[in-house]
Design a protein around this motif. Sequence first.
Motif, short mmCIF file in Angstrom:
data_model
loop_
_atom_site.label_atom_id
_atom_site.label_comp_id
_atom_site.label_asym_id
_atom_site.label_seq_id
_atom_site.Cartn_x
_atom_site.Cartn_y
_atom_site.Cartn_z
N GLY A 1 54.57 40.71 35.89
CA GLY A 1 54.56 39.19 36.11
C GLY A 1 53.27 39.02 36.43
N GLN B 1 52.55 37.31 39.11
CA GLN B 1 52.66 37.50 40.61
C GLN B 1 52.24 38.71 41.28
OE1 GLN B 1 53.85 34.56 42.20
NE2 GLN B 1 53.42 35.63 44.34
N MET C 1 48.24 38.75 40.78
CA MET C 1 47.60 37.87 41.76
C MET C 1 47.56 38.61 43.15
SD MET C 1 48.92 33.93 41.46
CE MET C 1 50.55 34.28 41.69
N TYR D 1 49.49 26.44 44.19
CA TYR D 1 50.53 26.86 43.61
C TYR D 1 51.23 28.11 44.92
CZ TYR D 1 53.66 30.45 41.36
OH TYR D 1 54.88 31.10 40.89
N TYR E 1 40.38 30.28 43.41
CA TYR E 1 41.48 30.22 42.58
C TYR E 1 41.68 28.72 41.93
CZ TYR E 1 46.61 29.99 41.54
OH TYR E 1 47.73 30.11 40.73
N PRO F 1 49.07 30.03 32.98
CA PRO F 1 50.61 30.12 32.43
C PRO F 1 50.89 29.12 31.56
CG PRO F 1 50.72 29.84 34.81
CD PRO F 1 49.25 29.73 34.38
N TYR F 2 49.90 27.87 31.59
CA TYR F 2 50.51 26.75 30.89
C TYR F 2 49.60 26.36 29.77
CZ TYR F 2 53.48 26.56 34.94
OH TYR F 2 54.32 26.98 36.05
N ALA G 1 55.73 34.45 31.18
CA ALA G 1 57.02 33.98 31.58
C ALA G 1 57.12 32.24 31.05
CB ALA G 1 56.79 33.61 33.14
N ARG H 1 59.46 39.94 33.11
CA ARG H 1 58.59 40.06 34.34
C ARG H 1 57.27 41.11 33.81
NH1 ARG H 1 58.32 37.05 36.06
NH2 ARG H 1 57.25 37.75 38.10
N VAL H 2 56.67 40.51 32.79
CA VAL H 2 55.34 40.82 32.54
C VAL H 2 54.25 39.91 32.38
CG1 VAL H 2 54.13 41.95 30.30
CG2 VAL H 2 56.45 42.65 30.75
C1 LIG Z 1 50.54 28.67 38.27
C2 LIG Z 1 51.51 29.98 38.22
N1 LIG Z 1 51.00 31.23 38.16
C3 LIG Z 1 51.93 32.33 38.20
C4 LIG Z 1 53.21 32.16 38.12
C5 LIG Z 1 54.19 33.39 37.98
O1 LIG Z 1 54.18 33.88 36.89
P1 LIG Z 1 55.19 35.21 36.66
O2 LIG Z 1 56.58 34.81 36.47
O3 LIG Z 1 54.52 35.73 35.38
O4 LIG Z 1 54.79 36.21 37.66
C6 LIG Z 1 53.80 31.09 37.89
C7 LIG Z 1 55.38 30.71 37.86
O5 LIG Z 1 56.06 29.79 38.04
C8 LIG Z 1 53.05 29.69 37.88
O6 LIG Z 1 53.46 28.64 37.83
#
Ligand SMILES: Cc1ncc(COP(=O)(O)O)c(C=O)c1O
Length: 423
Positions: free
Chosen positions: A111, A113, A116, A138, A185, A222-223, A251, A259-260
Amino acid sequence: MDISSLHASLTDSSVASMNMLNEIASGYPEAVSFASGRPQEAFFDVALLHRYLDAYCYHLTDELGYDSREVAALLFQYGRTKGIIADLITRHLEHDEGIAADPESLVVTVGCQEAMFIVMRCLRASDRDVLLAISPVYVGLTGAARLADLPVWPVRSGPDGIDLEDLAAQARRARKAGLRPRACYAMPDFANPSGVSMTESTRRDLLTVAAQSDLLLLEDNPYGLFHHGPRPRTLKALDTRRQVIYLGSFAKIGFPGARVGYVIADQDVTGADGTTAPLAGHLSQIKSMVTVNTSPVAQALIGGKLLLNGCSLRAANRRETDSYVRNLRLLLDGLRDRFPDGSGVTWNTPAGGFFAVVTLPFPADDEALAYCAREHGVLWMPMSHFYVGDGGTYQARLACSQLSPDQITAGLDRFAAFVADKS
Ligand SMILES: Cc1ncc(COP(=O)(O)O)c(C=O)c1O
């Protein structure tokens, strides 16, 4: 053992309140939830898992010449820490984002996550280091920063998505205090939680100010695929000085369960012997001590999805993008219909993405949320949780990505009844 003897993040007030929010959400399973920014489930289909895996295995055997024993070893065995689908991800980035990335500068992570976390762990060399972040931030970023013992300093967002004067001022202030601001960030596309996007000219100015302030940028995207029509380029696509570390996720494009995610870190790092190597290699070293490697099976599924769609996730997500645009329109029109001018309720109007922010005439705090869930059967996120320090007291984040049109309508009726009840 006493909890005070464990890592400070465990007793952090934000962790306690996130737990409380999860409890509220699980206590009211029938409530309409504007709280969670999950992707649409209507398009999930177990049959796709088989198709994705088959497509990836076909790619290995028929395009790359693997025999069946090699394919099995790749999927079953421990794998390369940097990952096995960097070439497919860089093709997607070239196709959808105009980003030319060297596969060697990419690390596939568990992910976004994990990406980061390992970036922050790597940048945090001493207790002089701080991370600047556009506020509201976030919560996954602030949580991961706490685990890395990296303090987060907020930078004002404003209507453009970032207040560039404040960015430069915060960097100066940190240096004056003897600290080392490592990076800022940013989420230039449909930010979570604000929903705000930056124009291309703001992105260019951000790159300039970051360079003048000697800051890296951590771009979390991510969006970005959910723009309807033409879109501003990413910071990474505009980056000519290798200032941007790019964080990607699979995601929100329909497969959070895999979870990638990944990170692109093409910055040169000079070693003690004077040789240089990309930062990605060092991130990979840290990853090898955290998760060893990202599951090759999960990577194969994402790889198959990419292959079946010509490495264009924009094309693969047309239905999803349409449903997110429709939902956001329904949400914003629904707010306008229910809260006329003078009602004391205002909201921002993002052009896409999963989120909008509503300002209420009373505090939108955890207590109000608990009351709203119990008495009116609707959930949302208090914005105060996204602020480092004070902020967002009167604001609620509404997410509409996962809901059907009927649920949005019913949820807004309930939300309007809650506002009338509290006003
Ligand atoms: C801004 C942002 N970054 C990262 C993530 C996490 O992404 P992932 O599920 O790939 O760990 C999210 C998930 O909600 C998100 O909103």
